[in-house]
Write an enzyme that holds these catalytic residues in place. Sequence first.
Site, PDB file in Angstrom:
ATOM      1  N   SER A 127       0.836  -1.200   0.000  1.00 52.24           N
ATOM      2  CA  SER A 127       0.000   0.000   0.000  1.00 52.24           C
ATOM      3  C   SER A 127       0.870   1.249   0.000  1.00 52.24           C
ATOM      4  CB  SER A 127      -0.866  -0.033   1.267  1.00 52.24           C
ATOM      5  OG  SER A 127      -1.458   1.212   1.497  1.00 52.24           O
ATOM      6  N   TYR A 152      -2.232  -1.266  10.948  1.00 53.03           N
ATOM      7  CA  TYR A 152      -2.508  -1.805   9.613  1.00 53.03           C
ATOM      8  C   TYR A 152      -1.341  -1.485   8.666  1.00 53.03           C
ATOM      9  CZ  TYR A 152      -3.952  -1.918   4.791  1.00 53.03           C
ATOM     10  OH  TYR A 152      -3.962  -2.145   3.438  1.00 53.03           O
ATOM     11  N   LYS A 156       1.961  -3.764   6.545  1.00 56.28           N
ATOM     12  CA  LYS A 156       2.426  -3.720   5.146  1.00 56.28           C
ATOM     13  C   LYS A 156       3.949  -3.507   5.107  1.00 56.28           C
ATOM     14  CE  LYS A 156      -1.540  -4.515   3.349  1.00 56.28           C
ATOM     15  NZ  LYS A 156      -1.837  -5.873   2.891  1.00 56.28           N
TER      16      LYS A 156
HETATM   17  P1  NAD Z   1     -11.266  -6.969   1.315  1.00 61.93           P
HETATM   18  O1  NAD Z   1     -11.496  -6.934   2.779  1.00 61.93           O
HETATM   19  O2  NAD Z   1     -12.401  -6.671   0.411  1.00 61.93           O
HETATM   20  O3  NAD Z   1     -10.637  -8.364   0.872  1.00 61.93           O
HETATM   21  C1  NAD Z   1      -9.780  -9.092   1.703  1.00 61.93           C
HETATM   22  C2  NAD Z   1     -10.259 -10.525   1.696  1.00 61.93           C
HETATM   23  O4  NAD Z   1      -9.379 -11.305   2.506  1.00 61.93           O
HETATM   24  C3  NAD Z   1     -11.661 -10.691   2.278  1.00 61.93           C
HETATM   25  O5  NAD Z   1     -12.444 -11.492   1.412  1.00 61.93           O
HETATM   26  C4  NAD Z   1     -11.432 -11.382   3.619  1.00 61.93           C
HETATM   27  O6  NAD Z   1     -12.512 -12.233   3.976  1.00 61.93           O
HETATM   28  C5  NAD Z   1     -10.161 -12.143   3.348  1.00 61.93           C
HETATM   29  N1  NAD Z   1      -9.331 -12.419   4.528  1.00 61.93           N
HETATM   30  C6  NAD Z   1      -8.881 -11.550   5.462  1.00 61.93           C
HETATM   31  N2  NAD Z   1      -8.122 -12.193   6.363  1.00 61.93           N
HETATM   32  C7  NAD Z   1      -8.089 -13.492   5.983  1.00 61.93           C
HETATM   33  C8  NAD Z   1      -7.464 -14.649   6.503  1.00 61.93           C
HETATM   34  N3  NAD Z   1      -6.738 -14.618   7.616  1.00 61.93           N
HETATM   35  N4  NAD Z   1      -7.619 -15.823   5.851  1.00 61.93           N
HETATM   36  C9  NAD Z   1      -8.372 -15.888   4.720  1.00 61.93           C
HETATM   37  N5  NAD Z   1      -8.987 -14.836   4.180  1.00 61.93           N
HETATM   38  C10 NAD Z   1      -8.842 -13.634   4.814  1.00 61.93           C
HETATM   39  O7  NAD Z   1     -10.032  -5.952   1.026  1.00 61.93           O
HETATM   40  P2  NAD Z   1      -9.447  -5.451  -0.359  1.00 61.93           P
HETATM   41  O8  NAD Z   1      -9.733  -3.999  -0.456  1.00 61.93           O
HETATM   42  O9  NAD Z   1      -9.834  -6.351  -1.440  1.00 61.93           O
HETATM   43  O10 NAD Z   1      -7.897  -5.582  -0.058  1.00 61.93           O
HETATM   44  C11 NAD Z   1      -7.126  -6.664  -0.525  1.00 61.93           C
HETATM   45  C12 NAD Z   1      -5.670  -6.433  -0.126  1.00 61.93           C
HETATM   46  O11 NAD Z   1      -5.219  -5.192  -0.671  1.00 61.93           O
HETATM   47  C13 NAD Z   1      -5.449  -6.356   1.370  1.00 61.93           C
HETATM   48  O12 NAD Z   1      -4.209  -6.964   1.657  1.00 61.93           O
HETATM   49  C14 NAD Z   1      -5.359  -4.865   1.614  1.00 61.93           C
HETATM   50  O13 NAD Z   1      -4.610  -4.580   2.760  1.00 61.93           O
HETATM   51  C15 NAD Z   1      -4.660  -4.396   0.357  1.00 61.93           C
HETATM   52  N6  NAD Z   1      -4.872  -2.987   0.046  1.00 61.93           N
HETATM   53  C16 NAD Z   1      -6.156  -2.522  -0.104  1.00 61.93           C
HETATM   54  C17 NAD Z   1      -6.365  -1.175  -0.400  1.00 61.93           C
HETATM   55  C18 NAD Z   1      -7.745  -0.611  -0.541  1.00 61.93           C
HETATM   56  O14 NAD Z   1      -7.911   0.611  -0.454  1.00 61.93           O
HETATM   57  N7  NAD Z   1      -8.774  -1.420  -0.767  1.00 61.93           N
HETATM   58  C19 NAD Z   1      -5.252  -0.321  -0.563  1.00 61.93           C
HETATM   59  C20 NAD Z   1      -3.964  -0.840  -0.417  1.00 61.93           C
HETATM   60  C21 NAD Z   1      -3.790  -2.182  -0.112  1.00 61.93           C
HETATM   61  C1  WQD Z   2      -9.314   9.683   0.906  1.00 67.45           C
HETATM   62  C2  WQD Z   2      -9.478  11.167   1.117  1.00 67.45           C
HETATM   63  C3  WQD Z   2      -9.853  11.837   3.405  1.00 67.45           C
HETATM   64  C4  WQD Z   2     -13.763   9.979   3.857  1.00 67.45           C
HETATM   65  C5  WQD Z   2      -6.910   4.628   3.142  1.00 67.45           C
HETATM   66  C6  WQD Z   2      -5.851   3.883   3.885  1.00 67.45           C
HETATM   67  C7  WQD Z   2      -4.818   3.363   2.938  1.00 67.45           C
HETATM   68  C8  WQD Z   2      -5.460   2.556   1.814  1.00 67.45           C
HETATM   69  C9  WQD Z   2      -6.600   3.266   1.187  1.00 67.45           C
HETATM   70  C10 WQD Z   2      -5.354   0.254   2.401  1.00 67.45           C
HETATM   71  C11 WQD Z   2      -8.741  11.670   2.360  1.00 67.45           C
HETATM   72  C12 WQD Z   2     -11.043  12.165   2.544  1.00 67.45           C
HETATM   73  C13 WQD Z   2     -12.561  10.411   3.345  1.00 67.45           C
HETATM   74  C14 WQD Z   2     -14.771  10.943   4.159  1.00 67.45           C
HETATM   75  C15 WQD Z   2     -13.308  12.684   3.390  1.00 67.45           C
HETATM   76  N1  WQD Z   2      -5.990   1.331   2.275  1.00 67.45           N
HETATM   77  N2  WQD Z   2     -12.331  11.740   3.128  1.00 67.45           N
HETATM   78  N3  WQD Z   2     -14.490  12.254   3.908  1.00 67.45           N
HETATM   79  O1  WQD Z   2      -7.068   7.689   3.818  1.00 67.45           O
HETATM   80  O2  WQD Z   2      -6.163   7.961   1.476  1.00 67.45           O
HETATM   81  O3  WQD Z   2      -6.306   5.720   2.455  1.00 67.45           O
HETATM   82  O4  WQD Z   2      -7.498   3.749   2.180  1.00 67.45           O
HETATM   83  O5  WQD Z   2      -4.182   0.048   2.276  1.00 67.45           O
HETATM   84  O6  WQD Z   2      -3.928   2.613   3.672  1.00 67.45           O
HETATM   85  O7  WQD Z   2      -5.256   4.764   4.826  1.00 67.45           O
HETATM   86  O8  WQD Z   2      -8.378   6.855   1.798  1.00 67.45           O
HETATM   87  O9  WQD Z   2     -10.722   6.935   1.106  1.00 67.45           O
HETATM   88  O10 WQD Z   2     -10.187   7.058   3.565  1.00 67.45           O
HETATM   89  O11 WQD Z   2      -9.644   8.993   2.119  1.00 67.45           O
HETATM   90  O12 WQD Z   2     -13.093  13.873   3.198  1.00 67.45           O
HETATM   91  O13 WQD Z   2     -15.857  10.619   4.644  1.00 67.45           O
HETATM   92  O14 WQD Z   2     -10.856  11.444   1.354  1.00 67.45           O
HETATM   93  O15 WQD Z   2      -9.601  12.876   4.312  1.00 67.45           O
HETATM   94  O16 WQD Z   2      -8.223  12.931   2.048  1.00 67.45           O
HETATM   95  P1  WQD Z   2      -6.932   7.165   2.463  1.00 67.45           P
HETATM   96  P2  WQD Z   2      -9.804   7.391   2.175  1.00 67.45           P
END
Ligand code: NAD
Ligand code: WQD
Length: 342
Positions: A127, A152, A156
Site C-alpha cells: 500500500s 494496519y 504492510k
Molecule cells: P477486502 O477486505 O475486500 O478483501 C480481503 C479478503 O481477505 C476478504 O475477502 C477477507 O474475507 C479475506 N481475509 C482476510 N483475512 C483473511 C485470513 N486470515 N484468511 C483468509 N482470508 C482472509 O479488502 P481489499 O480492499 O480487497 O484488499 C485486498 C488487499 O489489498 C489487502 O491486503 C489490503 O490490505 C490491500 N490494500 C487494499 C487497499 C484498498 O484501499 N482497498 C489499498 C492498499 C492495499
Molecule cells: C481519501 C481522502 C480523506 C472519507 C486509506 C488507507 C490506505 C489505503 C486506502 C489500504 C482523504 C477524505 C474520506 C470521508 C473525506 N488502504 N475523506 N471524507 O485515507 O487515502 O487511504 O485507504 O491500504 O492505507 O489509509 O483513503 O478513502 O479514507 O480517504 O473527506 O468521509 O478522502 O480525508 O483525504 P486514504 P480514504
Amino acid sequence: MPNKIIVTGGAGYIGTHTTVALQTAGFDVVVFDNLGNSSGRAIDGVVRITGVRPEFINVDCSDMDALARAFDAHRDAIGVIHFAALKAVGESVEKPLVYYRNNLNGLINVLDNMVRCKIPNIVFSSSSTVYGEPDTLPVTEDTPLKPAKCPYGQTKVMGEQIIRDTVLANPDLNAILLRYFNPIGAHPSAEIGENPNGIPSNLLPFVCQTAAGIREVLNVFGDDYDTPDGFCIRDYIDINDLASAHVAALKHMLDGARGIDVFNLGTGRGVSVMELIKTFESATGVSVPRKIAPRRAGDVPAIWADASRANRVLGWRANVPLSETLASAWRWQQKCMAEQNS
Ligand code: NAD
Ligand code: WQD
C-alpha cells in the site's frame, strides 16, 4: 500448460476483480478465503462475468494446519496472489494484535507453504501507506519508507520486509510487491464491487451512499491543507486497472523475472477530495450533499504515484478515465440497493 493461481482473499474487493482478470487471461484460479470480510455471493458475481466458477476453499490463512491442507491440494499452482488481510485503519489502532496476528501470521503461513510446496511466485498487496507523509511528490519506489501511522500500515511495512528476507533465503522464490494507491470503482458490469461493512470510512463508498440518500451528508475532512484548493490529494486508481496489473506482474515472473521487485500502482495524477466529488456529480448527474468538517487525524495532505516503473517494466498503465470509474461505482451502488429492496 500449468496455469493454476492461488488467490488468497479472492472473495474480497480487489480479489474478485483480479480473479476476473486472471480468468480472462486464461489462468485457472483457486480462491482461499475465510469470508471474514466478504461473502460467497461475490464469487457468484465473478461467475456471472466470466462464466467460470473458481474453486473456493474456506480457509483462514492464519490457521497453519488448515492452510497446509489447502496448499497440499494445490501443489501444482504456479503462483500465489496474497490479498488476504484485514484493512481497516481505525480498527487496527483499537485492535493491533488482531491485525498483527491476522496479517502477519497469514503471510508467514502462506510463504512457508509456498516454500514447502515449491510454488515459485508471489504477488503481495502492499500500500502507498508505506510512504507515510512523503517529503517529495510524486513518490517513486525509491522514495524512503516511513514508519506507518497505524498497525494496519505497519503490517504492510513488515510484510514487505518478511517477503524480502524470505526471497533472500530461498533463491527459488520470486516476489513482486505492489503498492496500491487508492483503488476505487467497480466492474463495468456492476456484477462485483466494493461492499464495505457498516459506515464506510473510505471516501468513494461514502460519496456513493450519500448520493443514494443512505447517509445524510458527506463530511469533507479539512479544507485548509497546503494544496491548490485546500483539500487533500490522492491518486485514485480504477479497480479494473489495478486488477490487470496483477496479471502483468504474474506474467513478468512467469516470463523469467527472478528475485524481488516492487511497483507503485497509481495513475500518476493527484486528485483533490473536492475534485473527486465534483467529477462524481458530473459523471452521474447526482448531487452529493456535503459539509466541511475538521481534518481527520492521521491523514496525509497529499500523495500520488510515479507509476512509470510499472509501465517500463511490466508494460502496464492505468487507462480508465476517472469519470468512468466513478460512474461504475454509482451503478454498483444502485444495483446493491435494488437487490436489498427486492
Ligand atoms: P477486502 O477486505 O475486500 O478483501 C480481503 C479478503 O481477505 C476478504 O475477502 C477477507 O474475507 C479475506 N481475509 C482476510 N483475512 C483473511 C485470513 N486470515 N484468511 C483468509 N482470508 C482472509 O479488502 P481489499 O480492499 O480487497 O484488499 C485486498 C488487499 O489489498 C489487502 O491486503 C489490503 O490490505 C490491500 N490494500 C487494499 C487497499 C484498498 O484501499 N482497498 C489499498 C492498499 C492495499
Ligand atoms: C481519501 C481522502 C480523506 C472519507 C486509506 C488507507 C490506505 C489505503 C486506502 C489500504 C482523504 C477524505 C474520506 C470521508 C473525506 N488502504 N475523506 N471524507 O485515507 O487515502 O487511504 O485507504 O491500504 O492505507 O489509509 O483513503 O478513502 O479514507 O480517504 O473527506 O468521509 O478522502 O480525508 O483525504 P486514504 P480514504
